[in-house]
Design a protein around this motif. Structure first.
Motif, PDB file in Angstrom:
ATOM      1  N   LEU A 146       2.347 -42.733  -2.226  1.00  0.00           N
ATOM      2  CA  LEU A 146       3.123 -42.785  -3.385  1.00  0.00           C
ATOM      3  C   LEU A 146       2.713 -43.669  -4.509  1.00  0.00           C
ATOM      4  N   TRP A 169       6.696 -49.781 -10.617  1.00  0.00           N
ATOM      5  CA  TRP A 169       6.393 -48.410  -9.907  1.00  0.00           C
ATOM      6  C   TRP A 169       6.877 -48.401  -8.555  1.00  0.00           C
ATOM      7  N   LYS A 174       9.769 -45.532  -7.881  1.00  0.00           N
ATOM      8  CA  LYS A 174       9.455 -44.512  -6.610  1.00  0.00           C
ATOM      9  C   LYS A 174      10.476 -44.605  -5.601  1.00  0.00           C
ATOM     10  N   SER A 226      13.372 -41.381  -4.350  1.00  0.00           N
ATOM     11  CA  SER A 226      13.221 -40.677  -2.952  1.00  0.00           C
ATOM     12  C   SER A 226      14.617 -40.831  -2.321  1.00  0.00           C
TER      13      SER A 226
END
Length: 333
Positions: A75, A143, A147, A151
Motif C-alpha cells: 500500500l 499516506w 491507508k 482499510s
C-alpha cells in the motif's frame, strides 16, 4: 394460434436470454469475489525505508521485497530518514523492477505493475524528529493515516529506517492504532533517531509493535553458510547475474547483509498474528511494557555472536535463501 405461438416463442427466447445474462453476472460476481477474497488474504504492508542513505542494505531488502511483491498487498513505499535517501532511490529500484516485470508477471499475474508501485511511492520526512513530540506531518505520514483509515484489516508498517513518519502519523491521528501494526528494525536506526522511537514507546504503549533490535542479525550471522549459501557465494551464484534487480543488488553491495529483510520474511513463513511463534522473520517475547509489544528473545540458546534472538532467524537460513534463489532464477536470461 400462430400469433400465440410466436408470442410464446418470443417470451421463451427472452427468458433464455435473461437466464444467460443472470448466469454470466453471477459467474463474474463469484470470480470477482474470489479475487477480492484472495487479495484480502495477502498481508497489507507499507514500507518505510531510508534507502539511498548511509547503508546500501536497504537496496538489498528492496530487491528481495520486489521479487516477492505478488505475496503482499503493498500500500505504500515511503522514503524516510535518517540520511540522504530520497524518493528517487525508491524509483531507481522500481526502474529495475519494471525491466524485470515481464518475467515476473509470466510466473504470476498478481505481481503489481510498476505504474501502481510508483503511484504509492511517497516522500516522508527529510529530517529526523527534533523534539520530544512530533511537530510536523510529512506526505509519507499522511499516506499512512489515509491507508490505515481506509482499510478494514490490519496494516503493517515495516520500518527499515527512522520511525519519524510513523511517529508523526500516530501523533496526528492516534485512532489509527486500532489497525496499525509495526515491525521495526532498531539498533543503528534507533541510535540515529531516538526521539521518534522514544515518543512512540513512552506515549503510546498500546501500539502493536515488534521492535527488532538484534534478532535481525540472524539474516547474515550464523546459520547454514556452507557452499553457495555463504554471504558472498550466494550473491555470486543466485543474484549477481539474474535480471536487472540482481544487477542493482550487486552494484550496491556484493554480499548478504539485508538487515531489514526479516521484516518481510516474517510474513513468508509463520503466523503474523503470533510474534512469539516460529517464523522466518524471528520469534519475539513480551516484556510487560504494553499489551502488544514484543522484542528480542534473550534466551541463551538463541544468541548468535552476542546478538539476542538471532538464531530464531538464522536457523531457517537455508530455507529462506533457497526459496529466494528460486525466484531470482526467474529473472535469468
Amino acid at each position: 394460434m400462430k400469433v400465440f405461438n410466436c408470442r410464446r416463442f418470443g417470451l421463451m427466447a427472452s427468458f433464455r436470454t435473461f437466464l444467460l445474462l443472470l448466469f454470466s453476472f453471477l459467474s463474474t460476481y463469484s470470480l470477482s469475489q474470489k479475487s477480492s477474497e484472495s487479495d484480502s488474504q495477502k498481508p497489507q504492508i507499507i514500507i518505510s525505508t531510508d534507502i539511498g542513505g548511509d547503508d546500501p542494505d536497504d537496496y538489498q531488502s528492496m530487491v528481495h521485497l520486489l521479487v516477492y511483491a505478488d505475496r503482499f498487498d503493498i500500500l505504500g513505499l515511503i522514503s524516510s530518514p535518517p540520511g540522504n535517501g530520497r524518493i528517487s532511490n525508491i524509483m531507481e529500484s522500481l526502474e529495475a523492477y519494471e525491466k524485470d516485470f515481464p518475467k515476473l508477471k509470466a510466473k504470476n499475474t498478481e505481481f503489481p505493475t510498476p505504474e501502481y508501485l510508483r503511484s504509492i511511492t511517497k516522500q516522508g520526512a527529510l529530517d529526523i524528529q527534533q523534539s520530544e513530540i512530533p511537530e510536523n506531518v510529512s506526505e509519507g505520514a499522511k499516506w499512512i493515516i489515509e491507508k490505515v483509515n481506509a482499510s478494514n484489516s490490519p496494516i503493517y508498517v515495516l520500518v527499515w529506517g527512522s520511525m519519524t513518519d510513523v511517529a508523526q502519523a500516530v501523533h496526528v491521528d492516534p485512532s489509527i492504532k486500532t489497525k496499525l501494526r509495526i515491525y521495526s528494525i532498531g539498533s543503528w536506526n534507533t541510535a540515529q533517531d531516538p526521539k521518534s522511537r522514544d515518543y512512540l514507546f513512552n506515549k503510546h504503549p498500546d501500539l502493536w509493535w515488534i521492535e527488532n533490535n538484534t534478532t535481525f542479525r540472524g539474516m547474515y550471522m550464523g546459520g547454514d553458510q556452507s557452499g553457495n549459501l555463504g554471504n558472498q557465494t550466494f550473491v555470486e551464484t543466485f543474484v549477481k547475474n539474474n535480471g536487472y534487480l540482481g544487477k542493482l543488488y550487486w552494484e550496491q553491495k556484493q554480499d548478504i547483509k539485508m538487515g531489514d529483510t526479516p521484516s518481510v520474511l516474517y510474513f513468508l513463513k509463520g503466523d503474523p498474528d503470533n510474534p512469539e511463534g516460529e517464523s522466518w522473520g524471528g520469534s519475539f517475547i513480551k516484556t510487560g511494557h504494553g499489551p502488544n509489544y514484543w522484542t528480542d528473545n534473550p534466551g541463551l540458546k538463541l544468541i548468535e555472536n552476542n546478538r539476542q534472538g538471532a538464531k530464531t532467524v538464522n536457523r531457517f537460513r537455508k530455507d529462506f535463501l533457497l526459496d529466494w534463489a528460486e525466484r531470482m532464477m526467474w529473472l535469468k536470461d
